[in-house]
Design a protein around this motif. Structure first.
Motif, PDB file in Angstrom:
ATOM      1  N   ARG A  57       0.923  -1.104  -0.167  1.00 45.99           N
ATOM      2  CA  ARG A  57      -0.119   0.080  -0.055  1.00 45.99           C
ATOM      3  C   ARG A  57       0.755   1.220  -0.009  1.00 45.99           C
ATOM      4  NH1 ARG A  57      -0.332  -2.623   4.522  1.00 45.99           N
ATOM      5  NH2 ARG A  57       0.265  -1.918   6.564  1.00 45.99           N
ATOM      6  N   THR A 101      -5.491  -0.714  -6.836  1.00 43.42           N
ATOM      7  CA  THR A 101      -4.824   0.147  -6.386  1.00 43.42           C
ATOM      8  C   THR A 101      -5.155   0.895  -5.173  1.00 43.42           C
ATOM      9  OG1 THR A 101      -3.920   0.552  -8.674  1.00 43.42           O
ATOM     10  CG2 THR A 101      -3.380   2.358  -6.976  1.00 43.42           C
ATOM     11  N   ASN A 102      -6.387   0.954  -4.947  1.00 47.82           N
ATOM     12  CA  ASN A 102      -6.926   1.737  -3.773  1.00 47.82           C
ATOM     13  C   ASN A 102      -7.169   0.693  -2.676  1.00 47.82           C
ATOM     14  OD1 ASN A 102      -7.217   4.042  -4.939  1.00 47.82           O
ATOM     15  ND2 ASN A 102      -9.234   3.525  -6.034  1.00 47.82           N
ATOM     16  N   LYS A 125       1.986   1.948  -4.324  1.00 51.26           N
ATOM     17  CA  LYS A 125       0.824   1.708  -5.267  1.00 51.26           C
ATOM     18  C   LYS A 125       1.121   1.924  -6.615  1.00 51.26           C
ATOM     19  CE  LYS A 125      -2.642   3.415  -1.688  1.00 51.26           C
ATOM     20  NZ  LYS A 125      -3.481   2.093  -1.930  1.00 51.26           N
TER      21      LYS A 125
END
Length: 451
Positions: free
Chosen positions: A316, A353-354, A319
């Protein structure tokens, strides 16, 4: 003879081109100039420069569009943007696209020279790291994927430390690739043709760990029917990788400290002192400093291990590497399963990605493997992704009661059935999805006669 670095300067002001070219003239650089955006792009493709100085405002094609085209052609070429207006918004936008730096007119020529030198050094470093990563892939068969600044820094440290015999401590969350970095250090070192022995300190019971690490003599304990070489002896002249080092008992820590200090071991039940030449790489997902404060990890051992620390970032925190990893795992599992090449939608990449990825790269790999197995088409769409990725953090939702009213118990029963189906009837996972405890879920299943 040293190869000249090629610099492409694109600016529609002839005086500016002349001034920069004159300032940089010498034996160090070969200067190429362009007076508009299209010419800049053409000369970039034909000359393949090592660095580009690019003005924001130019005829035929502005600098921002030229930057986009350059980055599409070769994302690794450093670009310094030149602006007469110094607008921070334009500079930020350019750096988002991939510009390395910017400088505002009028500028100090000595400052420009410093920026050019730094940019070329960064370009060289990128080339070295790419070459290094390819070498490692050819040796280990496992690529280290990542173009983020965090991973470039990690690879820079790996490349430097691998040429020494220094002890390395790799830290990071589970699933960040600590084992891969450890093998990269070994296989790019002078010991690469010598043994590489790995030990998972958390997987072996304490009663067996000492014998596994240091070996034992015949008759040293019940069941020791013959002499056994430990992993330190087997790793002699090579490298030993001690994974999950934070799981070692204080008793074993004392023995390991002696190995680091004296370069000697004694087998369990033996009296002979054995000299060894082993490079130690350790890894942990625990906070060893905190363990030192709590008295569960020896301070002297911690500092002996922490000669060269390598901190691996969580997924995270990098990313920008997720898309590269997704593409790699898609190709890997399509090949393994004999499937045609699969692609993934932009929406799906954005959702991934989130996502927080508490399990890091290992979790991402498992998700992609599952998608390759279960997806029927060649395109992975957003709706194919696991629900936990799509709905992470979105606990609030709008539920509109129809004018005819509802049966609350039927609604609750329906939600429970949906959750169980989504989680393949795993009660623990279904309870988590519903935001209740497993005991509460079981009670409500019994209430509604759900088997």
């Amino acid at each position: 003879m040293k190869k000249l670095k090629k610099i492409l300067i694109a600016d529609d002001e002839q005086n500016m081109l002349w001034a920069i070219k004159r300032a940089l003239k010498g034996k160090e650089y070969k200067i190429i100039t362009a007076s508009d955006g299209l010419e800049a792009l053409e000369k970039f493709k034909s000359h393949e420069p090592d660095l580009v100085l690019l003005d924001f405002k130019m005829p035929k094609m502005d600098g921002m569009n030229v930057l986009k085209e350059i980055k599409n052609e070769n994302s690794k070429i450093p670009v310094i943007m030149i602006t007469a207006h110094g607008t921070m918004e334009s500079a930020i936008e350019a750096m988002k696209i991939g510009a390395l730096d910017y400088i505002s007119k009028p500028f100090d020529i000595d400052q420009l020279k410093i920026q050019i030198k730094k940019a070329l050094e960064i370009g060289d470093m990128k080339e070295q790291i790419d070459f290094f990563k390819e070498e490692l892939r050819s040796i280990t068969g496992k690529p280290i994927i990542g173009d983020s600044s965090q991973m470039k820094r990690v690879m820079e440290i790996v490349e430097r430390v691998s040429k020494t015999n220094a002890t390395v401590l790799i830290t990071g969350e589970s699933g960040t690739g600590k084992e891969l970095i450890a093998s990269a250090v070994h296989y790019s070192s002078d010991r690469s043709d010598k043994p590489y022995i790995t030990v998972n300190c958390g997987a072996l019971p304490e009663t067996l760990l000492e014998s596994e690490l240091f070996g034992h003599d015949k008759g040293s304990f019940t069941g020791a029917i013959s002499k056994k070489l430990g992993r330190f002896e087997r790793a002699n002249k090579g490298t030993i990788f001690l994974d999950e080092i934070g799981e070692l008992s204080l008793q074993v820590q004392v023995k390991l400290l002696r190995v680091l200090q004296e370069k000697q071991i004694e087998r369990v039940g033996g009296t002979e002192t054995i000299d060894i030449d082993v490079r130690i790489i350790a890894a942990t997902n625990k906070d060893l400093k905190k363990m030192v404060e709590e008295g569960t990890f020896r301070e002297d051992l911690y500092y002996r291990l922490n000669v060269i620390p390598i901190q691996l970032p969580a997924l995270r925190e990098r990313k920008e590497d997720i898309k590269l990893l997704v593409e790699y795992f898609l190709e890997k599992y399509c090949n393994e399963m004999g499937r045609d090449t699969m692609t993934i939608s932009t929406e799906s990449i954005n959702a991934l990605t989130n996502y927080s990825f508490k399990g890091n790269i290992r979790e991402l790999e498992n998700i992609i493997e599952r998608l390759v197995i279960l997806s029927e088409g060649k395109l992975i769409d957003k709706n194919d992704l696991p629900r936990e990725i799509l709905y992470e953090g979105s606990r609030e939702f709008q539920f509109n009661i129809p004018p005819s009213g509802i049966n609350l118990e039927e609604v609750e029963k329906n939600f429970i059935l949906q959750a169980l189906k989504i989680c393949d009837y795993n009660q623990t996972k279904a309870a988590k999805l519903l935001g209740v405890t497993r005991h509460t879920l079981i009670y409500r299943m019994e209430k509604y006669n759900i088997n």
